[in-house]
Design a protein around this motif. Structure first.
Motif, PDB file in Angstrom:
ATOM      1  N   ASN A   1       0.707  -1.300  -0.135  1.00 16.71           N
ATOM      2  CA  ASN A   1       0.162  -0.396   0.016  1.00 16.71           C
ATOM      3  C   ASN A   1       1.013   1.040  -0.109  1.00 16.71           C
ATOM      4  O   ASN A   1       1.829   1.502   0.424  1.00 16.71           O
ATOM      5  CB  ASN A   1      -0.885  -0.079   0.968  1.00 16.71           C
ATOM      6  CG  ASN A   1      -2.052  -0.559   1.387  1.00 16.71           C
ATOM      7  OD1 ASN A   1      -2.177  -1.579   0.131  1.00 16.71           O
ATOM      8  ND2 ASN A   1      -2.761  -0.761   2.289  1.00 16.71           N
ATOM      9  N   LEU A   2       0.368   2.385  -0.285  1.00 18.77           N
ATOM     10  CA  LEU A   2       0.428   3.483  -0.490  1.00 18.77           C
ATOM     11  C   LEU A   2      -0.918   4.450   0.544  1.00 18.77           C
ATOM     12  O   LEU A   2      -1.289   3.835   0.169  1.00 18.77           O
ATOM     13  CB  LEU A   2       1.367   4.665  -1.296  1.00 18.77           C
ATOM     14  CG  LEU A   2       2.880   3.260  -2.081  1.00 18.77           C
ATOM     15  CD1 LEU A   2       2.090   3.987  -3.537  1.00 18.77           C
ATOM     16  CD2 LEU A   2       3.556   4.301  -0.916  1.00 18.77           C
ATOM     17  N   ASP A   3      -0.707   5.149   1.206  1.00 14.59           N
ATOM     18  CA  ASP A   3      -0.856   6.390   1.692  1.00 14.59           C
ATOM     19  C   ASP A   3      -1.450   7.444   0.442  1.00 14.59           C
ATOM     20  O   ASP A   3      -0.960   7.646  -0.300  1.00 14.59           O
ATOM     21  CB  ASP A   3      -0.890   7.251   2.862  1.00 14.59           C
ATOM     22  CG  ASP A   3      -0.396   5.739   3.664  1.00 14.59           C
ATOM     23  OD1 ASP A   3      -1.099   5.225   4.181  1.00 14.59           O
ATOM     24  OD2 ASP A   3       0.603   6.325   4.724  1.00 14.59           O
ATOM     25  N   LEU A   4      -3.193   7.573   0.081  1.00 14.69           N
ATOM     26  CA  LEU A   4      -3.560   8.597  -0.431  1.00 14.69           C
ATOM     27  C   LEU A   4      -4.998   9.007   0.052  1.00 14.69           C
ATOM     28  O   LEU A   4      -5.643   7.591   0.106  1.00 14.69           O
ATOM     29  CB  LEU A   4      -3.545   8.402  -2.288  1.00 14.69           C
ATOM     30  CG  LEU A   4      -3.798   8.848  -3.199  1.00 14.69           C
ATOM     31  CD1 LEU A   4      -2.773  10.110  -3.148  1.00 14.69           C
ATOM     32  CD2 LEU A   4      -4.135   8.926  -4.268  1.00 14.69           C
ATOM     33  N   ARG A   5      -5.486   9.801   0.393  1.00 13.26           N
ATOM     34  CA  ARG A   5      -6.575   9.970   0.707  1.00 13.26           C
ATOM     35  C   ARG A   5      -7.716  11.330  -0.394  1.00 13.26           C
ATOM     36  O   ARG A   5      -6.625  12.249  -0.322  1.00 13.26           O
ATOM     37  CB  ARG A   5      -6.647  10.573   1.835  1.00 13.26           C
ATOM     38  CG  ARG A   5      -7.975  10.607   2.663  1.00 13.26           C
ATOM     39  CD  ARG A   5      -7.520  10.596   4.568  1.00 13.26           C
ATOM     40  NE  ARG A   5      -6.757  11.786   4.709  1.00 13.26           N
ATOM     41  CZ  ARG A   5      -5.232  11.783   5.664  1.00 13.26           C
ATOM     42  NH1 ARG A   5      -4.685  10.557   5.357  1.00 13.26           N
ATOM     43  NH2 ARG A   5      -5.714  12.968   5.846  1.00 13.26           N
ATOM     44  N   GLY A   6      -8.543  11.404  -0.642  1.00 12.07           N
ATOM     45  CA  GLY A   6      -9.071  12.247  -1.012  1.00 12.07           C
ATOM     46  C   GLY A   6      -9.057  12.176  -2.909  1.00 12.07           C
ATOM     47  O   GLY A   6      -9.231  13.557  -3.629  1.00 12.07           O
ATOM     48  N   LEU A   7      -8.304  11.869  -3.524  1.00 11.08           N
ATOM     49  CA  LEU A   7      -7.410  12.138  -5.222  1.00 11.08           C
ATOM     50  C   LEU A   7      -7.658  10.154  -5.862  1.00 11.08           C
ATOM     51  O   LEU A   7      -7.225   9.253  -4.819  1.00 11.08           O
ATOM     52  CB  LEU A   7      -6.089  12.529  -5.574  1.00 11.08           C
ATOM     53  CG  LEU A   7      -5.905  14.067  -4.063  1.00 11.08           C
ATOM     54  CD1 LEU A   7      -4.461  14.815  -4.690  1.00 11.08           C
ATOM     55  CD2 LEU A   7      -6.590  14.766  -5.070  1.00 11.08           C
ATOM     56  N   ASP A   8      -7.857  10.206  -6.670  1.00 11.59           N
ATOM     57  CA  ASP A   8      -7.653   9.431  -7.844  1.00 11.59           C
ATOM     58  C   ASP A   8      -7.398   8.529  -8.776  1.00 11.59           C
ATOM     59  O   ASP A   8      -6.159   9.446  -9.082  1.00 11.59           O
ATOM     60  CB  ASP A   8      -8.792   9.434  -9.133  1.00 11.59           C
ATOM     61  CG  ASP A   8     -10.528   9.461  -8.179  1.00 11.59           C
ATOM     62  OD1 ASP A   8     -10.707   9.403  -6.857  1.00 11.59           O
ATOM     63  OD2 ASP A   8     -11.480  10.845  -8.885  1.00 11.59           O
ATOM     64  N   VAL A   9      -6.634   7.725  -8.253  1.00  8.71           N
ATOM     65  CA  VAL A   9      -5.310   7.002  -9.241  1.00  8.71           C
ATOM     66  C   VAL A   9      -6.044   6.466 -10.392  1.00  8.71           C
ATOM     67  O   VAL A   9      -7.327   5.990 -10.813  1.00  8.71           O
ATOM     68  CB  VAL A   9      -4.773   6.135  -8.372  1.00  8.71           C
ATOM     69  CG1 VAL A   9      -3.586   5.617  -8.983  1.00  8.71           C
ATOM     70  CG2 VAL A   9      -4.433   6.264  -6.677  1.00  8.71           C
ATOM     71  N   GLU A  10      -5.520   7.011 -11.091  1.00  8.23           N
ATOM     72  CA  GLU A  10      -5.518   6.802 -13.334  1.00  8.23           C
ATOM     73  C   GLU A  10      -4.989   5.247 -13.541  1.00  8.23           C
ATOM     74  O   GLU A  10      -5.490   4.255 -13.999  1.00  8.23           O
ATOM     75  CB  GLU A  10      -4.843   7.965 -13.673  1.00  8.23           C
ATOM     76  CG  GLU A  10      -5.896   7.799 -15.119  1.00  8.23           C
ATOM     77  CD  GLU A  10      -5.548   9.781 -14.723  1.00  8.23           C
ATOM     78  OE1 GLU A  10      -4.116   9.742 -16.249  1.00  8.23           O
ATOM     79  OE2 GLU A  10      -6.092  10.377 -15.218  1.00  8.23           O
ATOM     80  N   SER A  11      -3.661   5.287 -13.336  1.00 12.53           N
ATOM     81  CA  SER A  11      -2.698   4.736 -13.493  1.00 12.53           C
ATOM     82  C   SER A  11      -1.057   4.189 -12.608  1.00 12.53           C
ATOM     83  O   SER A  11      -0.947   4.804 -11.928  1.00 12.53           O
ATOM     84  CB  SER A  11      -1.972   4.325 -14.972  1.00 12.53           C
ATOM     85  OG  SER A  11      -0.958   5.995 -14.574  1.00 12.53           O
ATOM     86  N   VAL A  12      -0.380   2.471 -12.321  1.00  7.33           N
ATOM     87  CA  VAL A  12       0.192   2.890 -11.597  1.00  7.33           C
ATOM     88  C   VAL A  12       1.440   1.641 -12.691  1.00  7.33           C
ATOM     89  O   VAL A  12       0.413   0.296 -13.190  1.00  7.33           O
ATOM     90  CB  VAL A  12      -0.255   1.763 -10.808  1.00  7.33           C
ATOM     91  CG1 VAL A  12       1.142   1.237  -9.553  1.00  7.33           C
ATOM     92  CG2 VAL A  12      -1.153   2.472  -9.524  1.00  7.33           C
ATOM     93  N   VAL A  13       2.517   1.815 -12.474  1.00  6.03           N
ATOM     94  CA  VAL A  13       3.358   1.344 -13.372  1.00  6.03           C
ATOM     95  C   VAL A  13       4.775   0.609 -12.645  1.00  6.03           C
ATOM     96  O   VAL A  13       4.891   1.843 -11.599  1.00  6.03           O
ATOM     97  CB  VAL A  13       4.224   1.997 -14.801  1.00  6.03           C
ATOM     98  CG1 VAL A  13       4.913   0.916 -15.432  1.00  6.03           C
ATOM     99  CG2 VAL A  13       2.602   2.632 -15.689  1.00  6.03           C
TER     100      VAL A  13
END
Ligand code: TRP
Ligand code: ZN
Length: 476
Positions: free
Chosen positions: A101-113
């Motif tokens: 995991n990474l922490d992320l709040r309130g923003l949307d992830v489009e892609s992970v490479v």
């Protein structure tokens, strides 16, 4: 290290039990390169105050944050901006991982490479969950590229104070203590994982983006300016900033040799930033007490908007509307005490705030104001029945992190310790603390142990009375 050897065993009836035991031992060996047992990295590092802060199984080495930011349309409200980011994260797996995991709040992830391959991912309220394939073996260094974005708001910490990426009329105030970095980038958001950073922040032409470390340069194209900053010193995530606004930059070299970049909002009267001119003298004063300034540069951001407090953002302290002399000293002292030596857990926050507050007491004495003894006396004059004495300084709880007693009882504890072990041992302790734990984290127990070894005294009763008890000390 070499591979573990497995003994070949001939299986007979009599040896079956032994074989089963050996197989179990071999499989359980953590990190055995021949026998990885993949697991999901935990969703937090185990800080009891903030269970979801940080993530297990990873160590981030470097963040390269490429941010594109549009502040709100000034008219009409609401104060919402638009952020589009690409975070390139170099991390090392510290366990055999089939998920992390990474922490992320309130923003949307489009892609992970990951290492050049697109990966499956999902998000919950505070967590970005990544399932790398191939799986990551312990010790593997991976490059993780995350494209993300969304609407920025004005987030609040658990006490209701503004923090994180706080949208303003002309940009954003970015101050993330204790766990607000997750509101602006995917992050291992706990001080136990320090990393180097670089920033490329694109904003409308005319605005300035101010981050940590050295200004590498800026370039303008088609109405947008990209600001490049490089922050090579290990940094806890809560100390990162990428503040955007209308700023005038002032660069100079302090008398101790530290390059300074101040960013002051020109809407403010000059008197609000006049105390920044004392930074050079303060650097010299604190270097005598704590040793060499630990980072590549320093400076201040003074914004015309307010989060209601100042923050010691690493190498570039943030001030809300005004930089008073005491606060300028406080945030500068944090660079050694809090930033270079950071809390092992959030319950150790008094080591940040007590040292920074005590530093401003000593600065005041140095310039002919109230002495440290007078500030101590004022603290100790508080009535024993006051709720001021009820909190436990070394365990104030997640809602008490920034309560008054953490600051002033923390500072009074250091002054009392100085009286207990004497000036020589006390200032030796301050310097040793920075040498021993600089670049990392340390706990209250670590501090007590170092104080005991430097002074040669048993200080258990002292620390119990001053920081582990919710009542006023009876003698000092
Ligand atoms: N650590 C900051 C300082 O010492 C203070 C701080 C951070 C704070 N977050 C806060 C104070 C929230 C009050 C509320 O300057
Ligand atoms: Zn502070």
């Amino acid at each position: 290290m070499g591979f573990r050897r497995t003994t070949r065993v001939v299986v007979t009836g009599a040896t079956v039990a032994a074989v089963v035991t050996m197989a179990a031992v071999a499989q359980a060996a953590p990190g055995d390169p021949g026998q990885p047992r993949y697991e999901a990295g935990p969703e937090g590092v185990g800080d009891p105050y903030f269970p979801l802060a940080g993530n297990g199984g990873i160590d981030v080495l470097h963040y390269a944050l490429d941010l594109d930011y549009l502040p709100p349309d000034p008219d009409p409200a609401p104060l919402e901006g638009t952020l589009a980011g690409v975070a390139t994260i170099e991390l090392r797996a510290t366990a055999d991982l089939d998920q992390f995991n990474l922490d992320l709040r309130g923003l949307d992830v489009e892609s992970v490479v990951v290492d050049g391959k697109a990966m499956a991912h999902s998000q919950t309220d505070n967590e970005l969950i990544i399932t790398p394939r191939p799986k990551l073996k312990a010790g593997h260094d991976a490059t993780v590229v995350i494209a993300y974005g969304g609407t920025t708001i004005r987030p609040e910490d658990i006490e209701g104070a503004l923090y994180g990426w706080v949208t303003t009329r002309d940009g954003a105030m970015v101050v993330s203590e204790p766990d607000g970095s997750a509101t602006w980038f995917p992050v291992n958001d706990h001080p136990t994982d320090k990393s180097s950073y670089e920033f490329a922040i694109t904003v409308p032409e005319g605005l300035v983006a101010v981050a940590n470390g050295n200004l590498v340069g800026s370039s303008t194209d088609a109405g947008s300016t990209t600001w490049h900053w490089d922050a090579p010193d290990p940094m806890a995530a809560y100390l990162a900033t990428a503040t955007v606004g209308d700023f005038v930059l002032d660069s100079y070299v302090a008398e101790n040799g530290t390059p300074i970049i101040d960013a002051v909002d020109p809407a403010l009267p000059a008197s609000r930033s006049a105390n920044l001119a004392k930074t050079g003298a303060m650097l010299t004063f604190f270097e005598e007490l704590y040793g060499p300034y630990p980072f590549v540069s320093y400076g201040a951001i003074v914004d015309d908007d307010s989060v209601g407090y100042a923050l010691e953002t690493q190498t570039r302290s943030f001030f809300s509307r005004n930089a008073s002399e005491g606060t300028v000293a406080h945030e500068l002292a944090h660079q050694w005490m809090g930033n270079h030596v950071s809390p092992a857990q959030w319950s150790d926050i008094w080591l940040n705030e007590g040292w920074a507050t005590y530093s401003s007491w000593m600065w005041s004495e140095n310039v002919g104001g109230p002495t440290a003894q007078q500030s101590f006396d004022a603290t100790m004059a508080r009535d024993a029945s006051s709720s001021y004495w009820a909190i436990i300084v070394a365990d104030p709880g997640p809602y008490g992190l920034f309560s008054g007693p953490v600051y002033t009882r923390g500072a009074a504890t250091l002054h009392a310790l100085r009286g207990e072990i004497g000036d020589d041992a006390f200032f030796d302790l301050a310097k040793q603390w920075v040498i021993e734990y600089g670049g990392g984290t340390a706990s209250t127990d670590d501090f007590q142990a170092l104080a005991e070894s430097v002074s040669g005294q048993d200080l258990d009763a002292f620390f119990t009375i001053w920081v582990r008890t919710g009542s006023k000390p009876t003698s000092w």
